[in-house]
Scaffold this motif. Structure first.
Motif, PDB file in Angstrom:
ATOM      1  N   THR A  96      25.092 -31.933 -19.510  1.00  0.00           N
ATOM      2  CA  THR A  96      24.893 -33.123 -18.527  1.00  0.00           C
ATOM      3  C   THR A  96      24.751 -34.448 -19.625  1.00  0.00           C
ATOM      4  N   TYR A  97      24.002 -34.449 -20.602  1.00  0.00           N
ATOM      5  CA  TYR A  97      23.902 -35.238 -21.652  1.00  0.00           C
ATOM      6  C   TYR A  97      25.297 -35.486 -22.466  1.00  0.00           C
ATOM      7  N   LEU A  98      25.499 -34.207 -22.776  1.00  0.00           N
ATOM      8  CA  LEU A  98      27.059 -34.357 -23.544  1.00  0.00           C
ATOM      9  C   LEU A  98      28.044 -34.990 -22.798  1.00  0.00           C
ATOM     10  N   ALA A  99      27.979 -34.792 -21.376  1.00  0.00           N
ATOM     11  CA  ALA A  99      29.187 -35.249 -20.410  1.00  0.00           C
ATOM     12  C   ALA A  99      28.986 -36.842 -20.435  1.00  0.00           C
ATOM     13  N   PHE A 100      27.855 -37.206 -20.079  1.00  0.00           N
ATOM     14  CA  PHE A 100      27.473 -38.643 -19.846  1.00  0.00           C
ATOM     15  C   PHE A 100      27.952 -39.462 -21.351  1.00  0.00           C
ATOM     16  N   LEU A 101      27.407 -39.038 -22.336  1.00  0.00           N
ATOM     17  CA  LEU A 101      27.785 -39.509 -23.710  1.00  0.00           C
ATOM     18  C   LEU A 101      29.251 -39.443 -23.878  1.00  0.00           C
ATOM     19  N   THR A 102      29.952 -38.408 -23.578  1.00  0.00           N
ATOM     20  CA  THR A 102      31.390 -38.296 -24.062  1.00  0.00           C
ATOM     21  C   THR A 102      32.027 -39.296 -23.064  1.00  0.00           C
ATOM     22  N   LEU A 103      31.721 -39.175 -21.807  1.00  0.00           N
ATOM     23  CA  LEU A 103      32.507 -40.116 -20.722  1.00  0.00           C
ATOM     24  C   LEU A 103      32.086 -41.642 -21.174  1.00  0.00           C
ATOM     25  N   VAL A 145      24.626 -34.031 -32.739  1.00  0.00           N
ATOM     26  CA  VAL A 145      25.588 -32.937 -32.177  1.00  0.00           C
ATOM     27  C   VAL A 145      26.371 -33.863 -30.693  1.00  0.00           C
ATOM     28  N   GLY A 146      25.324 -34.628 -30.256  1.00  0.00           N
ATOM     29  CA  GLY A 146      26.084 -35.547 -29.020  1.00  0.00           C
ATOM     30  C   GLY A 146      27.110 -36.585 -29.422  1.00  0.00           C
ATOM     31  N   PHE A 147      26.824 -37.345 -30.543  1.00  0.00           N
ATOM     32  CA  PHE A 147      27.796 -38.321 -31.023  1.00  0.00           C
ATOM     33  C   PHE A 147      28.785 -37.632 -31.698  1.00  0.00           C
ATOM     34  N   ALA A 148      28.859 -36.530 -32.378  1.00  0.00           N
ATOM     35  CA  ALA A 148      29.898 -35.732 -33.054  1.00  0.00           C
ATOM     36  C   ALA A 148      30.888 -35.145 -31.986  1.00  0.00           C
ATOM     37  N   VAL A 149      30.289 -34.541 -30.906  1.00  0.00           N
ATOM     38  CA  VAL A 149      30.894 -33.945 -29.734  1.00  0.00           C
ATOM     39  C   VAL A 149      31.601 -35.242 -29.094  1.00  0.00           C
ATOM     40  N   ALA A 150      31.160 -36.327 -28.592  1.00  0.00           N
ATOM     41  CA  ALA A 150      31.661 -37.472 -27.908  1.00  0.00           C
ATOM     42  C   ALA A 150      32.725 -37.951 -28.840  1.00  0.00           C
ATOM     43  N   MET A 151      32.626 -38.331 -30.105  1.00  0.00           N
ATOM     44  CA  MET A 151      33.633 -38.790 -31.016  1.00  0.00           C
ATOM     45  C   MET A 151      34.992 -37.884 -31.385  1.00  0.00           C
ATOM     46  N   VAL A 163      35.907 -35.560 -29.052  1.00  0.00           N
ATOM     47  CA  VAL A 163      36.771 -35.690 -27.791  1.00  0.00           C
ATOM     48  C   VAL A 163      37.325 -36.934 -27.737  1.00  0.00           C
ATOM     49  N   THR A 164      36.607 -37.836 -28.122  1.00  0.00           N
ATOM     50  CA  THR A 164      37.484 -39.207 -27.905  1.00  0.00           C
ATOM     51  C   THR A 164      38.562 -39.440 -28.955  1.00  0.00           C
ATOM     52  N   VAL A 165      38.690 -38.923 -29.907  1.00  0.00           N
ATOM     53  CA  VAL A 165      40.022 -38.799 -30.890  1.00  0.00           C
ATOM     54  C   VAL A 165      41.142 -38.279 -30.262  1.00  0.00           C
ATOM     55  N   GLY A 166      40.698 -37.024 -29.554  1.00  0.00           N
ATOM     56  CA  GLY A 166      41.831 -36.460 -29.076  1.00  0.00           C
ATOM     57  C   GLY A 166      42.144 -37.252 -27.734  1.00  0.00           C
TER      58      GLY A 166
END
Length: 306
Positions: free
Chosen positions: A117-124, A178-184, A186-189
């Motif tokens: 949930t945390y990763l989803a919110f940060l990525t979105l 990890v949260g910001f790394a994953v979010a960034m 995914v955002t590059v993609g």
């Protein structure tokens, strides 16, 4: 006022009751011998003024009640009782200034969990901010900042420093990195995809962007705002005034900076990506520094109360 529901082994009940009776600010004491079944023991309930709550909870933990029994704490929204009013008057300090450290540690521990949930919110939030920076749309930027959950791990890290909880500090740092790394990533993609369907373009990113170009141009104002927001956010957590967190969320540019860095990287705009990364790190540093100093000041101030 706080309501405490305790389960105490029979051999510790007298010590628990005596402790509550000797606590200034505690009232409405109820003892139900043998009422608890799992774990077995006596149920003890009481109400205590918020300003006396942390001391009482700490003393109960010194009796190992959290290991041999149970300590449950609830906020009382309404209490119509002269005894409760007297208990609050007798307890030193003001309830709004009191910090319930166990509650703060527990709350920030939950907020700093690296969950789906945390990763989803940060990525979105980062992808929404990516749309905002490309379109130079301030409304999307504000919306992304409100959605971002990053203040939880930042507050947890400050709490861990003050309370000397290395595990909480590592947990918080892990959630942030990890949260910001994953979010960034995914955002590059996401940026590549939006470019492929002609919704993003390098020309939009390189435009003047008067509403959002501050995101990749960090200055001292960025740090000052982050410090002020960190103070306000920490106070909102310790005083249970969570409504202020929304204002804190839309005051700092952590998520938009991460988004701008990701989009700029996808277009090989490394100067803009580095500027956004500096903005991100500056905001993170300012919030953690302010949160830690605020908690230390609150701790010192509370010890100096009459």
């Amino acid at each position: 006022m706080l309501h405490l529901r305790l389960i105490a082994p029979a051999e510790k009940t007298d010590d628990v009751v005596r402790l509550i009776e000797n606590t200034v600010g505690a009232t409405h004491l109820v003892v139900m011998p043998g009422a608890a079944r799992n774990p077995a023991g006596d149920v003890v309930m009481c109400d205590v003024a918020r300003e006396a709550g942390d001391e009482l909870i700490g003393a109960l933990r010194e009796l190992d009640l959290d290991k041999s029994g149970s300590i449950a704490v609830e906020n009382i929204d309404l209490s119509l009782s002269e005894r409760a009013d007297k208990a609050e008057d007798d307890a030193p300090g003001e309830g709004v200034d009191a910090v319930i450290w166990e509650h703060l540690t527990d709350a920030t521990h939950e907020e700093s969990t690296l969950s789906i949930t945390y990763l989803a919110f940060l990525t979105l939030a980062t992808m929404i901010a990516a749309c905002g920076v490309v379109l130079d749309n301030a409304i999307l930027i504000v919306g992304a900042m409100a959605v971002g959950p990053e203040f939880g791990p930042l507050a947890a890290f400050s709490t861990a420093i003050v309370q000397r909880h290395p595990r909480l500090a590592l947990r918080s740092m892990n959630a942030l990195l990890v949260g910001f790394a994953v979010a960034m990533l995914v955002t590059v993609g996401f940026s590549y995809f939006m470019d492929a369907v002609s919704l993003f373009s390098a020309e939009q990113l390189d435009a003047l962007r008067p509403n959002t170009n501050f995101i990749y141009r960090p200055d001292w104002f960025s740090f000052v705002v982050a410090v002020l927001a960190g103070c306000a956010g920490t106070l909102s957590l310790t005083s249970a005034k969570s409504g202020a967190l929304v204002g804190v969320a839309i005051s700092v540019t952590t998520v938009p900076a991460a988004a701008n860095a990701a989009v700029a990287f996808s277009y090989n705009e490394y100067k803009q990506a580095w500027g956004s990364t500096e903005q991100l790190l500056l905001n993170l540093l300012g919030i953690v520094l302010a949160g830690t100093l605020t908690l230390l000041f609150q701790k010192w101030l509370w010890r100096k109360r009459p």
